[in-house]
Design an enzyme around this catalytic site. Sequence first.
Site, PDB file in Angstrom:
ATOM      1  N   LYS B  77       0.841  -1.194   0.000  1.00  0.00           N
ATOM      2  CA  LYS B  77       0.000   0.000   0.000  1.00  0.00           C
ATOM      3  C   LYS B  77       0.878   1.247   0.000  1.00  0.00           C
ATOM      4  O   LYS B  77       1.873   1.304   0.730  1.00  0.00           O
ATOM      5  CB  LYS B  77      -0.916  -0.025   1.237  1.00  0.00           C
ATOM      6  CG  LYS B  77      -2.006   1.048   1.224  1.00  0.00           C
ATOM      7  CD  LYS B  77      -2.905   0.904   2.452  1.00  0.00           C
ATOM      8  CE  LYS B  77      -4.002   1.949   2.478  1.00  0.00           C
ATOM      9  NZ  LYS B  77      -4.829   1.861   3.700  1.00  0.00           N
ATOM     10  N   SER B 152      -9.794   2.293   2.570  1.00  0.00           N
ATOM     11  CA  SER B 152      -8.876   2.983   1.686  1.00  0.00           C
ATOM     12  C   SER B 152      -7.948   2.048   0.907  1.00  0.00           C
ATOM     13  O   SER B 152      -7.454   2.420  -0.148  1.00  0.00           O
ATOM     14  CB  SER B 152      -8.007   3.948   2.502  1.00  0.00           C
ATOM     15  OG  SER B 152      -7.170   3.234   3.400  1.00  0.00           O
ATOM     16  N   SER B 176     -10.019  -0.006   6.768  1.00  0.00           N
ATOM     17  CA  SER B 176      -9.375   0.094   5.445  1.00  0.00           C
ATOM     18  C   SER B 176      -8.675  -1.167   4.957  1.00  0.00           C
ATOM     19  O   SER B 176      -8.266  -1.234   3.803  1.00  0.00           O
ATOM     20  CB  SER B 176      -8.378   1.247   5.433  1.00  0.00           C
ATOM     21  OG  SER B 176      -9.052   2.473   5.438  1.00  0.00           O
TER      22      SER B 176
END
Lengths: 99, 497
Positions: B77, B152, B176
Amino acid sequence: MTAISRDEVAHLARLARIEMTDSELDHLASEMDVILGAVARVQEVAGQDVPPTSHPLALANVFRDDVVIPSLTPEEALSGAPAKADQRFKVPQILGDAE
Amino acid sequence: MIRNSAAAMADALSKKEITSVELTQLHLDRIDAVDSQVHAFLHVDREGALSQAAAVDAKRAAGEKLSPLAGVPLALKDVMTQKGIPTTAGSKILEGWRPPYDSTVVTNLKANGIVILGKTNMDEFAMGSSTENSAYGTTHNPWDLDRIPGGSGGGSAASLAAFQAPLAIGTDTGGSIRQPAAVTGTVGVKPTYGGVSRYGLIAFSSSLDQAGPCARTVLDAALLHEAIAGYDKKDSTSINAPVPAVVAAAKKLDVKGLKIGVVKELSGDGYQAGVKSRFDEALQELVSAGAEIVEVSCPNFEYALAAYYLIAPSEASSNLARFDSMRYGIRVGDDGSAGAEEVMRMTREVGFGKEVKRRIILGTYALSSGYYDAYYGSAQKVRTLIVQDFAKAFAHADVLVSPTCPTTAFKIGEKSNDPLAMYLNDIATIPVNMAGIGGMSLPVGLSPDDGLPVGFQIMSAAMKDDLMYQVGGTLEAALLSKWGAPILTNAPELAAK
């Protein structure tokens, strides 16, 4: 009743150092009003007798011996700087005329 | 090969049926073939990945003892720093930034020989539930390219569902990791707060942020969990205790005698019928496997969302003050006449997106004198009540369960203009972050009403992460024997473009 006025949002934007256009301020003021209306619910159960929790763990200060350990070189530390001079960050004027 | 589990890939590597360079190249080829449709990646580090893979192959050829996942590729990420690799956290304000240091998670990945393919897309500074808040375009859900992949960490979850990577790293502040896992039919785990170091994780809300593993199976998530977790002296909130034995727990495949608490408040109104029915069926599987189901009540959870949207923005307004255009990131309007404060304001106007500005303003308000007690102070009290609710519930059950999200993946654009509707996605995941405990989402089938994946959430008390892996592994095995094939075999084939 409105929880927050457009002028208050403009003040908050100044505090947060974010430039905002008039239309952004208009839009955000109405959104903030709706959001604050929703989150104000926390007050329903937040009685005097309830202690606050700031953090999920019991925090204690962490100390270490004051010895030199490997860290970034000046070149590495400055590698992302928008402007630099003589191994230092170069910044716009912070005192004087400009506000 | 790319559809295999990470464990199976690791096995093939150890038997020398394939090299890490070959395995890495297969994934790079897959990224080249499908990422123009999925847009899971913001940056692909082809050269770096292949050279990491070659290094692992050389060590294996030399007979060195390697970690279980050595040579297996992973998607990172973009909120995690990796030395020399562009890192944006989905924000324009960090465009072009190359961090001069590795996050501890990256240090641990490298030490385990895990090959980092590249950086995945995310909502800006991890604020969002759809990746629509990324400054670099939306990621598309491989199950239906018109739908959101969650957020997210939508890029990490989508990369798994599109077979671009068998493993990924996510971060979870209010859901997330778990919500993207739920809507993409993958597995995502938020470890106990403090279980995985936050050093080098670009901070959103420091008392809630936690990095964790994303994978396609519970065992793969456990293997990655053990690779990245552990005490780190660079993170003062890191827990100095042994990592729970999550790999052994994932392999137990036994829940006899365990008490599973269904949280009464995380169901009912607002939950899609198909989500509810798959959730109930999964519970029955656990009963058949010997678990006992009890109902628990957490009455203060209904205030969790409101408290979260005060605490997280408050911490964010403080954390994001560091993006001041002075030391790194973009700088706008420095024409020699503008002062530092003016340049700061102009940079932050251009560099931050709408949702980030909204949350900074909200947080600044909640922390401002005169409003502090009514908003931030009250939210902190609600946090105490949620911690107490969990403590009572865990007195009656070993783990707690709920649907991960109220609905399956929604259409891109459907909620992007209604912040409150968007915030509701996280209603079942947020309490876990507030209390700092562990949470997992795993797929339990497709919703009969729309054919999209449904996520099942398992929550375990702090540092009892092994229990959620034990229950998750058992449930996954039961469902797999019922289905005959992993859930992702039902996802549409993505044509190479």
